[in-house]
Design an enzyme around this catalytic site. Structure first.
Site, PDB file in Angstrom:
ATOM      1  N   CYS A 113       0.626  -1.173   0.210  1.00 58.59           N
ATOM      2  CA  CYS A 113      -0.260   0.037   0.381  1.00 58.59           C
ATOM      3  C   CYS A 113       0.538   1.072  -0.121  1.00 58.59           C
ATOM      4  CB  CYS A 113      -0.831   0.230   1.071  1.00 58.59           C
ATOM      5  SG  CYS A 113      -2.273   1.063   1.570  1.00 58.59           S
ATOM      6  N   HIS A 156      -9.720  -2.588  -2.889  1.00 61.64           N
ATOM      7  CA  HIS A 156      -8.137  -2.262  -2.292  1.00 61.64           C
ATOM      8  C   HIS A 156      -8.748  -1.174  -1.538  1.00 61.64           C
ATOM      9  CE1 HIS A 156      -3.946  -1.330  -0.671  1.00 61.64           C
ATOM     10  NE2 HIS A 156      -4.117  -0.525  -1.281  1.00 61.64           N
ATOM     11  N   GLU A 157      -9.255  -0.353  -2.701  1.00 60.67           N
ATOM     12  CA  GLU A 157      -9.043   1.465  -3.194  1.00 60.67           C
ATOM     13  C   GLU A 157     -10.338   1.813  -2.446  1.00 60.67           C
ATOM     14  OE1 GLU A 157      -5.715   1.776  -4.661  1.00 60.67           O
ATOM     15  OE2 GLU A 157      -6.253   2.959  -3.707  1.00 60.67           O
TER      16      GLU A 157
HETATM   17  C1  LIG Z   1       1.538  -0.516  -2.907  1.00 63.08           C
HETATM   18  C2  LIG Z   1       2.459  -0.541  -4.266  1.00 63.08           C
HETATM   19  C3  LIG Z   1       3.345  -1.450  -4.583  1.00 63.08           C
HETATM   20  C4  LIG Z   1       2.308   0.934  -4.822  1.00 63.08           C
HETATM   21  C5  LIG Z   1       1.478  -0.244  -5.423  1.00 63.08           C
HETATM   22  N1  LIG Z   1       1.620  -0.094  -6.786  1.00 63.08           N
HETATM   23  C6  LIG Z   1       1.981  -1.655  -7.648  1.00 63.08           C
HETATM   24  O1  LIG Z   1       0.653  -3.008  -7.551  1.00 63.08           O
HETATM   25  N2  LIG Z   1       2.644  -1.220  -8.803  1.00 63.08           N
HETATM   26  C7  LIG Z   1       2.408  -1.355  -9.533  1.00 63.08           C
HETATM   27  C8  LIG Z   1       1.544  -2.556 -10.487  1.00 63.08           C
HETATM   28  C9  LIG Z   1       1.350  -2.909 -11.763  1.00 63.08           C
HETATM   29  F1  LIG Z   1       0.394  -3.650 -12.202  1.00 63.08           F
HETATM   30  C10 LIG Z   1       1.461  -1.933 -12.808  1.00 63.08           C
HETATM   31  C11 LIG Z   1       2.258   0.068 -12.304  1.00 63.08           C
HETATM   32  F2  LIG Z   1       2.550   0.899 -12.460  1.00 63.08           F
HETATM   33  C12 LIG Z   1       2.087  -0.181 -10.381  1.00 63.08           C
HETATM   34  C13 LIG Z   1       0.043   0.508  -5.750  1.00 63.08           C
HETATM   35  O2  LIG Z   1       0.287   0.831  -6.348  1.00 63.08           O
HETATM   36  N3  LIG Z   1      -1.502   0.069  -4.246  1.00 63.08           N
HETATM   37  C14 LIG Z   1      -2.140   0.588  -4.621  1.00 63.08           C
HETATM   38  C15 LIG Z   1      -2.672   1.527  -3.151  1.00 63.08           C
HETATM   39  O3  LIG Z   1      -1.872   1.577  -1.567  1.00 63.08           O
HETATM   40  N4  LIG Z   1      -3.786   1.629  -3.546  1.00 63.08           N
HETATM   41  O4  LIG Z   1      -4.513   2.789  -2.107  1.00 63.08           O
HETATM   42  C16 LIG Z   1      -1.071  -1.200  -4.508  1.00 63.08           C
HETATM   43  C17 LIG Z   1      -1.613  -2.722  -4.782  1.00 63.08           C
HETATM   44  C18 LIG Z   1      -1.595  -4.077  -4.386  1.00 63.08           C
HETATM   45  C19 LIG Z   1      -2.762  -4.393  -4.028  1.00 63.08           C
HETATM   46  C20 LIG Z   1      -4.191  -3.054  -5.015  1.00 63.08           C
HETATM   47  C21 LIG Z   1      -3.296  -2.338  -5.124  1.00 63.08           C
HETATM   48 ZN   LIG Z   2      -3.284   1.373  -0.300  1.00 63.53          ZN
END
Ligand SMILES: CC(C)(C)[C@H](NC(=O)Nc1cc(F)cc(F)c1)C(=O)N(CC(=O)NO)CC1CCCC1
Ligand SMILES: [Zn+2]
Length: 186
Positions: A113, A156-157
């Site tokens: 996250c 998740h969001e």
């Molecule tokens: C926490 C982090 C590792 C930064 C995660 N990034 C991610 O999954 N990277 C990613 C994947 C791709 F497929 C393409 C790309 F460009 C980057 C993310 O953004 N989140 C979102 C977040 O924290 N929202 O609050 C966490 C993910 C975990 C499962 C769903 C979202």
């Molecule tokens: Zn998150």
């Protein structure tokens, strides 16, 4: 434009609050917030800009993560081939998961996250498919079915809008427990 310094980290009470419903027509402030939430994802998914601004490449960002306790989140799930359009891209406002598949699924590599700096290993069991209702910035309502990675990202969001963090779902006794009817999502 949001930078990492603007992203609220675990421990801040705003991440544990129930966010407020957004009213339409959007205020200028809410319109700007929606724009900035999506801009973060677009910039962070551009390797050059991501590096330039020292961002973590993100696929979703919920308003509470930038200190705004409002029911709004940006989601941008890139296609496998970067020359393709994103699989799902929108700012989801007042989202409601209207139905969940019985089948559960989890990302094989677990979740992280943007608001949680430390790694928390373990499977995060979620619904493999969801039907999502939300309103977009133009006030249009959407009723869509999502599966696999886009479904995981939206869950998740939406959790963030209800003060839930991914590790709340991890089994403390056995973080990597998985019942045989749960599928893995890559
Ligand atoms: C926490 C982090 C590792 C930064 C995660 N990034 C991610 O999954 N990277 C990613 C994947 C791709 F497929 C393409 C790309 F460009 C980057 C993310 O953004 N989140 C979102 C977040 O924290 N929202 O609050 C966490 C993910 C975990 C499962 C769903 C979202
Ligand atoms: Zn998150």
């Amino acid at each position: 434009m949001f930078l990492m310094k603007d992203i609220v980290r675990d421990g801040d009470p705003v991440l544990r609050q129930q966010a407020q419903k957004v009213t339409f027509p959007l205020s200028d402030e809410d319109r700007q917030l929606a724009h900035d939430l999506m801009e973060y994802l677009e910039v962070s998914q551009d390797p050059e800009l991501c590096e330039k601004y020292g961002l973590r490449a993100g696929v979703g960002l919920a308003a509470p993560q930038v200190g705004a306790s409002k029911m709004m989140a940006s989601v941008m799930v890139p296609a496998e081939d970067e020359n393709e359009e994103p699989v799902f891209k929108d700012v989801i406002i007042n989202p409601v998961i209207v139905s969940n598949s019985v089948q559960r699924g989890a990302l094989t590599e677990g979740e992280g996250c943007l608001s949680v700096d430390q790694d928390v290993p373990g499977y995060v069991p979620r619904s493999a498919r969801i039907t999502l209702e939300y309103t977009d910035v133009d006030g249009n309502s959407h009723h869509i079915r999502l599966k696999n990675y886009p479904a995981i990202v939206c869950q998740h969001e939406i959790d963030h809008l209800h003060g839930v963090l991914f590790y709340d779902h991890i089994d403390k006794e056995n973080p990597f427990s998985k019942s045989d009817d749960e599928i893995f999502i890559y």
